[in-house]
Design a protein around this motif. Sequence first.
Motif, PDB file in Angstrom:
ATOM      1  N   THR A  60       6.335   7.525   5.962  1.00 21.36           N
ATOM      2  CA  THR A  60       7.350   6.800   5.188  1.00 21.36           C
ATOM      3  C   THR A  60       6.757   6.006   4.031  1.00 21.36           C
ATOM      4  OG1 THR A  60       7.189   4.886   6.648  1.00 21.36           O
ATOM      5  CG2 THR A  60       8.841   6.553   7.214  1.00 21.36           C
ATOM      6  N   GLY A  61       5.420   5.895   3.985  1.00 17.68           N
ATOM      7  CA  GLY A  61       4.783   5.159   2.898  1.00 17.68           C
ATOM      8  C   GLY A  61       4.953   3.650   2.984  1.00 17.68           C
ATOM      9  N   ARG A  62       5.362   3.170   4.161  1.00 16.55           N
ATOM     10  CA  ARG A  62       5.533   1.725   4.299  1.00 16.55           C
ATOM     11  C   ARG A  62       4.208   1.060   4.684  1.00 16.55           C
ATOM     12  NH1 ARG A  62      10.079   1.321   8.569  1.00 16.55           N
ATOM     13  NH2 ARG A  62       8.861   3.112   9.274  1.00 16.55           N
ATOM     14  N   ALA A 112       0.379   7.096   0.266  1.00 12.71           N
ATOM     15  CA  ALA A 112       1.625   6.451   0.713  1.00 12.71           C
ATOM     16  C   ALA A 112       2.541   6.164  -0.479  1.00 12.71           C
ATOM     17  CB  ALA A 112       1.298   5.166   1.467  1.00 12.71           C
ATOM     18  N   GLN A 113       1.923   5.841  -1.617  1.00 10.41           N
ATOM     19  CA  GLN A 113       2.718   5.567  -2.819  1.00 10.41           C
ATOM     20  C   GLN A 113       3.540   6.785  -3.260  1.00 10.41           C
ATOM     21  OE1 GLN A 113       0.134   4.023  -5.983  1.00 10.41           O
ATOM     22  NE2 GLN A 113       1.153   2.073  -5.658  1.00 10.41           N
ATOM     23  N   THR A 141       5.002   8.947  -1.356  1.00  8.05           N
ATOM     24  CA  THR A 141       6.099   9.298  -0.461  1.00  8.05           C
ATOM     25  C   THR A 141       7.409   8.700  -0.967  1.00  8.05           C
ATOM     26  OG1 THR A 141       5.804   7.390   0.947  1.00  8.05           O
ATOM     27  CG2 THR A 141       4.602   9.387   1.583  1.00  8.05           C
ATOM     28  N   GLN A 142       8.507   9.351  -0.613  1.00 11.28           N
ATOM     29  CA  GLN A 142       9.837   8.868  -1.034  1.00 11.28           C
ATOM     30  C   GLN A 142      10.147   7.528  -0.385  1.00 11.28           C
ATOM     31  OE1 GLN A 142      12.363  10.020  -3.043  1.00 11.28           O
ATOM     32  NE2 GLN A 142      10.890  11.462  -3.866  1.00 11.28           N
ATOM     33  N   ARG A 143      10.792   6.673  -1.163  1.00 13.77           N
ATOM     34  CA  ARG A 143      11.213   5.389  -0.596  1.00 13.77           C
ATOM     35  C   ARG A 143      12.431   5.566   0.296  1.00 13.77           C
ATOM     36  NH1 ARG A 143      10.860   0.111  -4.236  1.00 13.77           N
ATOM     37  NH2 ARG A 143      11.326  -0.718  -2.201  1.00 13.77           N
ATOM     38  N   HIS A 187       7.136  -1.183   0.614  1.00 19.18           N
ATOM     39  CA  HIS A 187       6.782   0.214   0.383  1.00 19.18           C
ATOM     40  C   HIS A 187       5.552   0.254  -0.518  1.00 19.18           C
ATOM     41  CE1 HIS A 187       6.954   4.387  -0.954  1.00 19.18           C
ATOM     42  NE2 HIS A 187       7.552   4.597   0.208  1.00 19.18           N
ATOM     43  N   ALA A 188       4.657   1.211  -0.258  1.00 20.06           N
ATOM     44  CA  ALA A 188       3.402   1.282  -1.016  1.00 20.06           C
ATOM     45  C   ALA A 188       3.631   1.360  -2.526  1.00 20.06           C
ATOM     46  CB  ALA A 188       2.570   2.470  -0.553  1.00 20.06           C
ATOM     47  N   SER A 189       4.800   1.897  -2.931  1.00 20.01           N
ATOM     48  CA  SER A 189       5.065   2.013  -4.373  1.00 20.01           C
ATOM     49  C   SER A 189       5.250   0.647  -5.027  1.00 20.01           C
ATOM     50  CB  SER A 189       6.297   2.879  -4.602  1.00 20.01           C
ATOM     51  OG  SER A 189       7.398   2.316  -3.942  1.00 20.01           O
ATOM     52  N   GLU A 190       5.405  -0.393  -4.228  1.00 15.72           N
ATOM     53  CA  GLU A 190       5.514  -1.750  -4.782  1.00 15.72           C
ATOM     54  C   GLU A 190       4.138  -2.369  -5.041  1.00 15.72           C
ATOM     55  OE1 GLU A 190       8.667  -4.248  -2.773  1.00 15.72           O
ATOM     56  OE2 GLU A 190       8.716  -2.470  -1.500  1.00 15.72           O
TER      57      GLU A 190
END
Lengths: 195, 128
Positions: free
Chosen positions: A104-106, A190-191, A193-195, A122-125
């Motif tokens: 989940t990339g969390r 992880a970044q 992956t879809q949020r 989330h890793a994208s943050e």
Amino acid sequence: MKKYNAAYILIQILIVIVLGVGSGFAFVYLTHMKNPLASGIAFSIIFLFFFWLIAMSTTNAYSGKIAKKTLNSETEAQHFEKCSTFITKDSFTLGQILKIDAPTGRVAYISFQNPKQCQIVHASELTNISSSYIKGPFGGTRYVYFQFYYKNKRVRFATFTSRNMYSLSSRQVLEGISKADMFRDILLAAQRTQR
Amino acid sequence: MRIVRLHLLERVVEPLLIRIGVHFGEKSLEKCKECKGKMVEAGEHLYLLPVKLSEKHEESAEYYIRNAKKIQSTDEIPSGTRACRMFIFECQNCGHKIVSVVDFLHVRGSEVLEGGDIYPFDKFKDFF
Ligand SMILES: [Zn+2]
């Protein structure tokens, strides 16, 4: 990520003060010293220093237990499944745990000095995910790490630390770099992956 | 004991030297143990192992045969994952073959020796 909880740190300081001053005056009282106030203050300072050292060197053990419990129950409730976990808990450094859920990339983060608050993002943050080492003289190092920024605040995890300088080609440093690179790559993956 | 010897060896002799095949522990890669003939390299393969960093694993030919996954270059090794090179050495005189396994951690272009040994080629016959 919030690394420090003022209330939690204050409680620890208070306990040290109560134990230190209490032991100082109790010692003076029990040994029937003259000048109870002056000797009491002097011995309080000695005991304060003593308990402070104990607190500093053991905080990662007892705070770590609370932090782990918080993190585990929170990540279980949030259904973290395939996790990579990184823990730093050396004495006299800030204990921290990072748990990354690959599917989940969390990313779950907890600091031992804020052990009741598990922070999940989330890793994208996260930004500026990197791994490196602090260069020492003669091209050596005693500190290898990976780090990231969350809301412009840096969170850093050491994968190798030492009092002595180690050569960059030494087994210890290379293994530290490998570990740092591995967690950097886990975060980067992880970044994606879809949020 | 074998691991201790390897670690000591690694401190003195770089993995590169082992690659060239001077000595591997007490076992010589230079001379055939059957006829004392000269051994020459007769093949090199690269594999990925399901082991991270400096984790220990069973040190046996069977372990490598079961777990090694063929790759073409070190670019395919994910960071923190172990890999191994297998060198086949063949005696120029009698044709006796051995397999030298070098188990390592690939870190930004460097290779940290983590284990490995020399095995009879027979064990790997069906593997290559
Ligand atoms: Zn021979």
